[in-house]
Design a protein around this motif. Sequence first.
Motif, PDB file in Angstrom:
ATOM      1  N   LEU A 184       0.926   4.379  -0.857  1.00 21.14           N
ATOM      2  CA  LEU A 184       0.414   3.288  -1.681  1.00 21.14           C
ATOM      3  C   LEU A 184      -0.569   2.410  -0.940  1.00 21.14           C
ATOM      4  O   LEU A 184      -1.392   1.726  -1.543  1.00 21.14           O
ATOM      5  CB  LEU A 184       1.579   2.403  -2.140  1.00 21.14           C
ATOM      6  CG  LEU A 184       2.446   2.971  -3.237  1.00 21.14           C
ATOM      7  CD1 LEU A 184       3.696   2.125  -3.385  1.00 21.14           C
ATOM      8  CD2 LEU A 184       1.662   2.972  -4.541  1.00 21.14           C
ATOM      9  N   SER A 185      -0.465   2.402   0.383  1.00 19.60           N
ATOM     10  CA  SER A 185      -1.206   1.405   1.141  1.00 19.60           C
ATOM     11  C   SER A 185      -2.636   1.853   1.404  1.00 19.60           C
ATOM     12  O   SER A 185      -2.913   3.044   1.548  1.00 19.60           O
ATOM     13  CB  SER A 185      -0.493   1.157   2.466  1.00 19.60           C
ATOM     14  OG  SER A 185      -1.240   0.256   3.236  1.00 19.60           O
ATOM     15  N   VAL A 211      11.442   7.556   5.084  1.00 23.23           N
ATOM     16  CA  VAL A 211      11.625   6.370   4.236  1.00 23.23           C
ATOM     17  C   VAL A 211      10.279   5.761   3.862  1.00 23.23           C
ATOM     18  O   VAL A 211      10.060   5.320   2.734  1.00 23.23           O
ATOM     19  CB  VAL A 211      12.481   5.301   4.961  1.00 23.23           C
ATOM     20  CG1 VAL A 211      12.470   3.992   4.197  1.00 23.23           C
ATOM     21  CG2 VAL A 211      13.895   5.789   5.135  1.00 23.23           C
ATOM     22  N   LEU A 270       5.525   4.252   0.908  1.00 16.73           N
ATOM     23  CA  LEU A 270       4.748   3.053   1.245  1.00 16.73           C
ATOM     24  C   LEU A 270       3.378   3.451   1.769  1.00 16.73           C
ATOM     25  O   LEU A 270       2.357   2.856   1.411  1.00 16.73           O
ATOM     26  CB  LEU A 270       5.471   2.228   2.311  1.00 16.73           C
ATOM     27  CG  LEU A 270       6.863   1.726   1.978  1.00 16.73           C
ATOM     28  CD1 LEU A 270       7.417   0.932   3.147  1.00 16.73           C
ATOM     29  CD2 LEU A 270       6.805   0.842   0.749  1.00 16.73           C
ATOM     30  N   ALA A 322       2.346  -3.424   7.213  1.00 21.71           N
ATOM     31  CA  ALA A 322       2.383  -3.171   5.769  1.00 21.71           C
ATOM     32  C   ALA A 322       1.489  -4.153   5.018  1.00 21.71           C
ATOM     33  O   ALA A 322       0.883  -3.801   4.013  1.00 21.71           O
ATOM     34  CB  ALA A 322       3.805  -3.257   5.254  1.00 21.71           C
ATOM     35  N   THR A 323       1.406  -5.395   5.483  1.00 22.65           N
ATOM     36  CA  THR A 323       0.745  -6.416   4.667  1.00 22.65           C
ATOM     37  C   THR A 323      -0.182  -7.325   5.468  1.00 22.65           C
ATOM     38  O   THR A 323      -0.558  -8.384   4.980  1.00 22.65           O
ATOM     39  CB  THR A 323       1.803  -7.314   4.003  1.00 22.65           C
ATOM     40  OG1 THR A 323       2.571  -7.934   5.033  1.00 22.65           O
ATOM     41  CG2 THR A 323       2.726  -6.533   3.119  1.00 22.65           C
TER      42      THR A 323
END
Lengths: 488, 224
Positions: free
Chosen positions: B124-125, B117, B121, B174-175
């Motif tokens: 892109l990160s 999944v 992500l 993620a952030t």
Amino acid sequence: MTPLAALLLAPLAGMLLLAATGHRRLGAPLNILVSALTLWAAWALAVQVQREGAFLAGHGYFYIDAFNVWLLLLTAFVGLTTALFSWSYMQHERDHRQIGPTRMRLYHASYQAFVFAMLLAQSTDNLGILWVAMEAATLATVLLVSLYGTPESVEAAWKYFILCGVGIAQALFGSVLVFFAAERVIPNPEDALSWHLLYQHAGQLEPVVLTLAFVFALVGYGTKVGLVPLHNWLPDAHSQGPTPLSAVLSGLLLHVALYAVIRVKMLVDGSLQTPLAGHLLMGFGLVSFLVAALFLHRQKDIKRMYSYSSIEHMGLMTFAFGVGGPLATFAGLLHMTAHSLTKSALFASVGQAIRIAGTQAMAHIRGLIRTQPKVGWALLLGTAAIAGFPPFGVFTGEFLILMATMKTWPRLTGTLLVGLAVAFAGLFRNVQPMVYGAVPEGQHPIRVSVWPVYLHLALVLWLGLSIPPVLAQWFDQATRLISGGSLP
Amino acid sequence: MLQTLSHFEQGIMVLASLVLLTSFLMLGQIRLLLLIKTFAWQGALLALTTALVAADSGQTHLYLSAALTFAIKALLIPWMLHRLIFRLGIPHQEEPLGRPSVVLLSGAALVLFSYSVSAPLIELSSHVTRNTIAISIGVVLVSMLLMVTRHTALAQVVGFMSIENGLFFSAVSATYGMPLVIELGVAFDVLVAAVLFGVFFFQIRESIDDLDVDRMTRLTEADE
């Protein structure tokens, strides 16, 4: 103080005040007073938006536009009328079901906490705060579901807590994903969850991430909307909690959860430029609508039946917003308003019917019109309105949804019509013997004021006959905002 | 690949995998007291990971998140649960786990799933933490499995709180964490939830004489 600050501070202060005094004789009138202040603030806010248009407030944490201002007004209005209804109802429950002072305090404080969470969720511009408020709404109501302390109510509350808690956790992950996508577009991380900025930059957001985010947000908030197959908590929580709670859950909470889904959908539509999000909403909506319509037929408990009716209508609204386009969106907004007003009124009369009959089992509720005409007629008219009888507003909403479906998805029209007919039959086969039928021995009228119920029904009737120009203008602005087009 | 990572980044990876390991330990743990202890360890490891990420990325607000996580997830909530099981008089209760090997293998499958999944992500990160995104989703999914396989209210609550851990971890990896206002809001919700769960334990026990939620079967659509 600005109207927005008053709108949020009134229920917050009310919660603290009632946490201390909610058990006294003063508790219920105070609850009403606070709700009236909230409505007054919502009204002032609506006037302000009407004059000045959409605006940002509170360091960019709040954003009021045509879409949420009428929802805020509706929330405050239903909050007030339900508080009025709950005065006599809870007095009766306190005397007959031995609800101690602690629980009465809990009830009144939680009521205001719930209203505060709903208003915060709808007025905030920040997707993170929206999530916090939605979770807070669950937390505020979970102890109310188990207020009576019966094994059934504890079971219902536990189910509600766990299912909605886990469900809404998915939505938090959805928000994290939105934040992740926003970071590379919006430089300041403090602003990266701000909905209106995201909306402006929607075209630059990474589509793959936004698709994932939407799926998680739909599952998360969809649990609270009551979409099948995530609906299991809903009939239990509605049937076991006190009736005023059922009224605000069905009349407000479900719509606010749908509001959250639509806000996220608006971002996804801007990023994807494909109808994927709409198709997902249509699928979930249609399944919920049909399954709930069938389940209406096998209910034995009056509150369970009307909670399935809520799932059915939420499914229809979700479907309408999924179809998209100006007509379907307008219909969805109208249906949201009409359903909120009708369902909260209906639960109020259901509560009165339960008090007259002394049971929630529909097999033992009989002869309401003969025992107490004003309650019986309220139940009958409310059911007629919710089943989609013209000329009530629900009919107009359903009719417009059918029209929109015929235009864009003609093959689904038949399915919708069959669903509507099945739901209609399911409601009336149960309601007809309850309002007519022979009066059981020893059934007496009760002291009750029904005017809030009739006020709601009159408003729904007004919506069906002619939408007031101011409201039509709001709906039109909101439609333009959500669907990107306006009605011809 | 390991050579290209700095010591900090290697440390983050090791700690992240330890967080996932605690998830699996909880999944297989049948004694309630040890379950709570493992949960506390997970919170502590999570706080340490967050602090390392803060040191490596220079995001100073993450130190505050780390402190908050340590205080709430490693100390306060485990202490509350610990006190509760003594007040309920069930400190030594065990909950037999049917087919432990199947449960653990399903957990492993869920972790594989979370890697697939999170592939888009990770691509892109550009954060140092991108490789831990999959682990954080894995923690969420394994905790859900924990909730599904258990019957006692207490184990379900530990699963619930562990899902929150996974979500917090996903935000960090993620952030670099959500804005502080939101993190405070979420922490507040989690605390209120923990208090309410405590109230519920007593309500459930009063109504069914037990904490086995599988015995709550009064409300159903099935015909009797």
